[in-house]
Write an enzyme that holds these catalytic residues in place. Structure first.
Site, PDB file in Angstrom:
ATOM      1  N   ASP A 107      42.553  45.871  40.760  1.00 21.44           N
ATOM      2  CA  ASP A 107      42.233  44.562  40.228  1.00 21.44           C
ATOM      3  C   ASP A 107      42.897  43.472  41.054  1.00 21.44           C
ATOM      4  O   ASP A 107      44.116  43.327  41.024  1.00 21.44           O
ATOM      5  CB  ASP A 107      42.713  44.502  38.771  1.00 21.44           C
ATOM      6  CG  ASP A 107      42.279  43.229  38.069  1.00 21.44           C
ATOM      7  OD1 ASP A 107      41.526  42.433  38.665  1.00 21.44           O
ATOM      8  OD2 ASP A 107      42.700  43.026  36.916  1.00 21.44           O
ATOM      9  N   ASP A 162      37.065  37.905  42.786  1.00 22.08           N
ATOM     10  CA  ASP A 162      37.722  38.816  41.851  1.00 22.08           C
ATOM     11  C   ASP A 162      37.018  40.175  41.899  1.00 22.08           C
ATOM     12  O   ASP A 162      35.801  40.250  41.776  1.00 22.08           O
ATOM     13  CB  ASP A 162      37.623  38.202  40.447  1.00 22.08           C
ATOM     14  CG  ASP A 162      38.322  39.041  39.396  1.00 22.08           C
ATOM     15  OD1 ASP A 162      39.210  39.843  39.757  1.00 22.08           O
ATOM     16  OD2 ASP A 162      37.988  38.899  38.206  1.00 22.08           O
TER      17      ASP A 162
END
Ligand SMILES: *[C@@H]1O[C@H](CO)[C@@H](O)[C@H](O)[C@H]1NC(C)=O
Ligand SMILES: *[C@@H]1O[C@H](CO)[C@@H](O)[C@H](O)[C@H]1NC(C)=O
Length: 478
Positions: free
Chosen positions: A155, A356
């Site tokens: 992440d 992201d």
């Protein structure tokens, strides 16, 4: 680690400028300057994993295989500890993550004051932070001595790395691998509450650390009801057989809940000093890259260190003052079918933008989304529209079309580069009769633009945190 032959093969292809001749398994049929012609069936994963067969590890870099959490290339999927969520559920969870990123940036995380206790889940507020979501990718790393293999969601939108730990004082969700037991590792150590690094959890998690019998307690929550709370410790982290790091700070989760889909936790690749990128900076200089595979039946890579592909186009990293952990980018425009959307660059600069790995669908400022959608619909007017899928309002029924022609979509950045999105990064496919444009509009013009992971598919995304730039190259993986 047998998936990298293809990447090598591709590199060769690129070197010899034959990339079009290397089209994957005949899926991409033709390519004009402004459109892709693809087989509709190529928008769907196959039932078996098609990983390629060579290790990409070489000097000065360490590569891990990246797989989609819910697909045949994932161990987690093979064991089916949790049924894969539906597309509607994935999109809903994605919206939760986006909402929490937006609120985190508008509140600048100044709220603080959430004191973490291992045994008390009620101290974990469920409104701040970033949702891990369900549309995510996992890598397998080794933790402890002797080393235990753990599959972690990677992440770029969060910092702290954590895994569930025995004895799961309060609760652990179900995971595929054995839950890590720090008492069985000779390299585990607790961090004491008085250590300055305990305080640095404030910026890495947005929460004030707690203290239990003088051991530092971290806590992080992810927008929905997902969270992890536990002891903050150090451990040996083994990325590849050649690359191991002693005393890496991580969270040993004693109270964990949420949508982590059988993975053992999370690998934080954000920009804070506690992220894995920062903790391994002496070796890799904050350089890492990844390629997210085009479907859940193929594999990509996450590489630390190394060089960018020769065909990379670079743009500077931007810092988002309200969220310095995020990788900001200066977006300047979007093209559809070779035409730049007629919207002012200020639409993008007013919102700001970040990339992201954990957000599924790219979110655009409302004015940019409506312009994109209008032009896309116009150039797709020969195909029948069908009902919306959750947040996706432009969906087509391709049941009668074996092959389709799709306008290319390009993103422009401040350095002047245009990055072409892969054909499979344009759509989110539920079924042949419901294939949707994989973009959505933000509700507020000041909400940050998010370059999501569907649009990153097959691109090699190269982060150079030292030089402050991000590079994009086509054909990083299949
Ligand atoms: C770490 O701290 C916790 C809480 O104080 C304690 O229960 C545990 O035994 C400690 N582990 C080690 C290896 O010191
Ligand atoms: C679709 O593409 C395939 C693969 O190139 C080709 O064999 C087939 O004839 C095409 N079908 C149509 C209807 O164009």
């Amino acid at each position: 680690m047998r998936c990298f032959l293809y990447a090598y093969f591709l590199c060769l292809c690129l070197l010899f400028s034959l990339e079009k001749g290397c089209a994957f398994e005949g899926r991409k049929i033709a390519e004009s300057q402004h459109s892709h012609t693809i087989e509709v069936s190529s928008l769907f994963p196959s039932t078996s994993c098609k990983a390629s067969t060579k290790d990409l590890n070489s000097k000065n870099k360490a590569s891990l295989k990246v797989v989609h959490k819910h697909g045949p290339c994932s161990e987690l999927y093979q064991d089916k500890p949790n049924a894969a969520p539906t597309h509607t559920e994935i999109l809903l969870q994605d919206q939760t993550r986006v909402n929490s990123i937006h609120s985190r940036l508008s509140n600048s995380r100044t709220s603080g004051g959430n004191d973490m206790k291992v045994t008390d889940s009620t101290t974990v507020p469920a409104k701040d932070g970033s949702s891990v979501g369900a549309g995510n990718y996992v890598v397998t790393v080794g933790l402890g001595t002797p080393k235990k293999e753990l599959s972690l969601i990677f992440d770029t939108g969060s910092d702290i790395t954590w895994t569930q730990c025995q004895p799961c004082v309060k609760s652990c969700y179900r995971q595929k691998e054995q839950i890590f037991d720090p008492t069985k590792s000779t390299s585990y150590a607790n961090i004491s509450c008085s250590s300055p690094v305990c305080n640095s959890l404030n910026s890495a998690t947005g929460n004030t650390p707690g203290c239990a019998s003088s051991t530092c307690v971290y806590g992080i929550q992810y927008g929905d009801s997902s969270f992890s709370v536990g002891f903050f410790g150090t451990e040996k982290l083994t990325l590849t057989s050649d690359d191991a790091f002693e005393k890496v700070y991580f969270g040993c989760g004693q109270n964990n809940q949420g949508l982590f889909g059988g993975s053992a936790g999370l690998l934080g690749l954000g920009r804070d000093q506690l992220s894995i990128v920062s903790q391994t900076a002496s070796k890799y200089k904050k350089i890492f890259s990844y390629c997210l595979p085009s479907s859940s039946s193929s594999t990509g890579f996450l590489t630390f260190g190394g060089l960018a592909s020769k065909s990379s186009k670079f743009t500077p990293l931007a810092t988002i003052s309200a969220g310095p952990s995020f990788y900001g980018l200066d977006f300047t425009g979007i093209s559809v079918g070779g035409r730049k959307l007629p919207i002012s660059a200020s639409v993008f600069s007013n919102a700001g933008a970040l990339i992201d790995s954990g957000t599924v669908i790219t979110r655009l400022p409302p004015a940019a989304y409506s312009a994109l959608r209008d032009l896309f619909r116009k150039s797709m007017s020969k195909y029948p529209l069908t009902k919306a899928l959750s947040i996706l309002d432009t969906c087509y029924d391709f049941s009668n079309y074996p092959n389709i022609s799709v306008p290319k979509i390009g993103f422009f950045f401040s350095s002047g580069i245009e990055v072409d999105i892969d054909a499979r990064g344009i759509f989110y496919a539920n079924s042949k009769s419901q294939v949707c444009l994989a973009f959505a509009g933000n509700s507020d013009a000041t909400d940050v633009l998010i370059f999501g992971n569907v649009q990153q598919k097959t691109l090699e995304v190269f982060y150079d945190g030292s030089a402050g730039k991000v590079g994009f190259a086509p054909g990083g993986c299949t």
